[in-house]
Design an enzyme around this catalytic site. Structure first.
Site, short mmCIF file in Angstrom:
data_model
loop_
_atom_site.label_atom_id
_atom_site.label_comp_id
_atom_site.label_asym_id
_atom_site.label_seq_id
_atom_site.Cartn_x
_atom_site.Cartn_y
_atom_site.Cartn_z
N LYS A 176 19.17 -25.45 24.86
CA LYS A 176 18.44 -24.94 26.02
C LYS A 176 19.11 -23.77 26.73
CE LYS A 176 16.52 -29.23 26.36
NZ LYS A 176 17.35 -29.37 25.19
N GLU A 180 24.93 0.77 29.92
CA GLU A 180 26.18 0.08 29.55
C GLU A 180 26.01 -1.43 29.62
OE1 GLU A 180 30.02 2.29 30.90
OE2 GLU A 180 28.48 2.64 32.40
N ASN A 196 28.09 6.99 36.91
CA ASN A 196 28.21 6.18 35.70
C ASN A 196 26.87 5.60 35.23
OD1 ASN A 196 30.98 6.57 35.74
ND2 ASN A 196 31.30 4.81 37.09
N SER A 218 32.05 5.82 41.21
CA SER A 218 33.32 5.14 40.99
C SER A 218 33.95 4.88 42.35
CB SER A 218 34.22 6.05 40.16
OG SER A 218 35.57 5.77 40.42
N THR A 277 23.07 12.98 11.76
CA THR A 277 23.43 11.92 10.83
C THR A 277 24.95 11.87 10.91
OG1 THR A 277 23.63 13.37 8.92
CG2 THR A 277 21.46 12.38 9.30
N HIS A 278 25.51 10.68 10.83
CA HIS A 278 26.97 10.49 10.99
C HIS A 278 27.45 11.02 12.35
CE1 HIS A 278 27.00 9.90 6.57
NE2 HIS A 278 26.14 10.89 6.59
N ASN A 330 12.39 -37.31 22.93
CA ASN A 330 12.61 -36.39 21.82
C ASN A 330 11.38 -35.51 21.54
OD1 ASN A 330 14.96 -37.76 21.74
ND2 ASN A 330 14.58 -38.85 19.83
N LYS A 342 32.43 10.94 39.94
CA LYS A 342 31.79 10.23 38.84
C LYS A 342 30.38 9.72 39.15
CE LYS A 342 33.44 8.41 35.60
NZ LYS A 342 34.17 7.26 35.11
N SER A 381 21.83 -32.91 31.62
CA SER A 381 21.33 -31.55 31.39
C SER A 381 20.48 -31.08 32.56
CB SER A 381 20.50 -31.51 30.11
OG SER A 381 19.50 -32.51 30.11
N TYR A 431 16.37 -36.46 15.59
CA TYR A 431 16.95 -35.95 16.83
C TYR A 431 18.43 -36.33 16.91
CZ TYR A 431 18.06 -35.10 21.70
OH TYR A 431 18.66 -34.63 22.84
N GLN A 472 20.43 -30.91 22.69
CA GLN A 472 20.40 -30.59 24.12
C GLN A 472 21.05 -29.21 24.37
OE1 GLN A 472 20.79 -33.67 27.21
NE2 GLN A 472 22.75 -32.75 27.70
N1 ARG Z 1 18.02 -33.96 27.60
C1 ARG Z 1 17.69 -34.23 26.25
C2 ARG Z 1 17.70 -32.91 25.45
O1 ARG Z 1 17.69 -31.91 26.04
C3 ARG Z 1 16.36 -34.86 26.15
C4 ARG Z 1 16.18 -35.68 24.94
C5 ARG Z 1 17.10 -36.82 24.96
N2 ARG Z 1 16.86 -37.69 23.87
C6 ARG Z 1 17.73 -38.69 23.54
N3 ARG Z 1 17.40 -39.42 22.53
N4 ARG Z 1 18.85 -38.86 24.20
O2 ARG Z 1 17.70 -32.88 24.24
#
Ligand code: ARG
Length: 462
Positions: free
Chosen positions: A327, A292, A287, A279, A157-158, A112, A285, A25, A319, A324
């Protein structure tokens, strides 16, 4: 770090390289590094405070972590995919910097509770920033509203012309939405601001740690009461994504209006050059890219909320590596909300100009004063439903004759109902139509001025 030596001696050989990449990660969780360092420093201080390590060891760990912070800020700390995640990357660098004492940092802690701590510290800061941005967004809405109390705009409205309103009233509706967003984030902050540090892998720890001490050092308002819950709870993140989704829904609604208003069909606003693009093929144009994009980006934030809800629904305690996956959803939602709030604030500040002459024409050339004719008769004692039916007939007659209500002569009015008098013309004049809606929270100018006053003091509270 995905060598056999990353893990305990239970492992004999390294991960398959593709699995190491799959597992990692670090390519996104470096976003947490500053919070990881801060959380680890608090943990090291606590280990020393409780006598689990010596004061000198604690000081070495804190200083080493601070050095990593400096390296990171100078762009010198760039761990590769082999580090798996930010937590391992920091621990490895720490041990390089301070020697084997670095290996004591992870005493009485698990990744964790560590990652949960980091995520909460990160979100806390982002929430505070988003709340500031909401205030800036409200500020520009208020400024515009103050300039446009007397500007009338068709109310719908509508998406059918209904009754004219003060443009300030329309803008203040968005200010109210942003106010709820601001309050909601303040409430959620309380639940983000709870420390899981010291919950360990899942069950607590055999060491005499002091969870309240780390919580206090990190400015948390409290600690998780149950270690299993502490390491696996992501309610706070889901609540945040819910609040982020509502912010986006509000911005998206405003975006949709701006896009409509900028169209030739509506023509209520002109886009300035600073927030619009052309454009590549059609030279005429201009835009509305900003609204948007905001409308378009709303989908991803709503998607992140959905993703996290689905991620959680089947997770047994405690956990699981699935977590993971929270994130990227959280980081992307944060960045999207922040960039959209910034862009919309700039758009309102300098990206559009209301075409007041077009707006004045718009409210004068329709039947959005029809309710006022019915109210006029009802105020004279005609039962409202009867008046309503009669005015419906008048509108139909006008439509056939290609006339507006204001074009009817007094004789014509009186032929429709004897209670009509010369003051009917004033009653159906757009400005009067707006001014007359003076019920609390309505668009009457007196109400709008009070609402502006209330908004002004609301915004200057903090
Ligand atoms: N990179 C892990 C996460 O984002 C960290 C925690 C990992 N814990 C484990 N028991 N493998 O969740």
């Amino acid at each position: 770090m995905n060598t056999a030596s990353t893990w305990s001696q239970r492992f004999e050989s390294a991960l398959h390289p593709a699995i190491a990449r799959f597992n990692a990660s670090i390519h996104f969780d470096m976003e947490l590094i500053e919070y990881d360092l801060t959380g680890s420093q608090a943990h090291a201080q606590m280990l020393a405070h409780t006598g689990i390590i010596t004061p000198d060891e604690g000081a070495q760990l804190v200083a080493g972590l601070e050095q990593i912070r400096q390296e990171y800020r100078q762009g010198e700390f760039q761990p590769g995919i082999d580090a798996e995640d930010v937590h391992f990357a920091v621990e490895r660098r720490l041990t390089e910097l301070v020697g084997s004492v670095g290996k004591k940092l992870h005493t009485a802690r698990s990744r964790n509770d560590q990652v949960g701590t980091d995520t909460r510290l990160y979100l806390r800061e982002q929430i505070t920033q988003i709340r500031h941005q909401l205030r800036a967004f409200q500020g520009i809405l208020l400024t515009l509203a103050e300039q446009h109390v007397e500007t009338l705009i068709p109310g719908y409205t509508h998406l059918q012309r209904a009754q004219p309103v003060s443009l300030a009233h329309h803008l203040l509706a968005y200010l109210q939405m942003a106010q709820r967003d601001w309050e909601r984030l303040g409430e959620i902050y309380q639940r983000v601001n709870v420390s899981p540090l010291g919950c360990g892998a899942l069950a607590g720890t055999t060491f005499p740690i002091d969870r309240h001490y780390t919580a206090q050092l990190l400015g948390f308002g409290g600690v998780y009461a149950n270690s299993l819950d502490g390491v696996s709870d992501r309610d706070f993140a889901i609540e945040f994504l819910g609040a982020a989704s509502l912010i986006m829904v509000h911005l998206s609604r405003l975006s949709e209006e701006v896009i409509l208003w900028a169209s030739q069909e509506f023509g209520f606003v002109t886009l300035t050059d600073s927030c619009a693009t052309g454009s590549s093929i059609m030279p005429q144009k201009k835009n509305p890219d900003v609204p948007e994009l905001v409308r378009g980006k709303t989908g991803r934030v709503l998607g992140h909320l959905q993703a996290l809800l689905v991620l959680m629904k089947g997770l047994p305690l405690a956990y699981n590596k699935d977590l993971q996956e929270d994130k990227e959803a959280i980081f992307d939602a944060v960045k999207t909300v922040q960039s959209c709030l910034e862009a919309m604030t700039i758009l309102l500040r300098e990206g559009l100009v209301f075409r007041t002459e077009r707006l004045a024409e718009a409210v004068a050339e329709d039947f959005s004063n029809a309710t006022d004719v019915a109210d006029y008769l009802a105020a004279k004692g005609v039962p409202f439903r009867e008046a309503y039916n009669l005015v419906g007939k008048v509108v139909r007659t006008c439509l056939v004759a290609g006339k507006l209500l204001k074009d009817l002569s007094l004789e014509e009015w009186q032929a429709l109902h004897p209670d009509f008098a010369a003051d009917i013309y004033q009653a159906i004049e757009p400005r009067q139509v707006v001014a007359a809606r003076n019920s609390y929270g309505g668009t009457g100018f007196a109400q709008v001025r009070q609402a502006l006053q209330a908004a002004r003091s609301q915004l200057s509270i903090d």
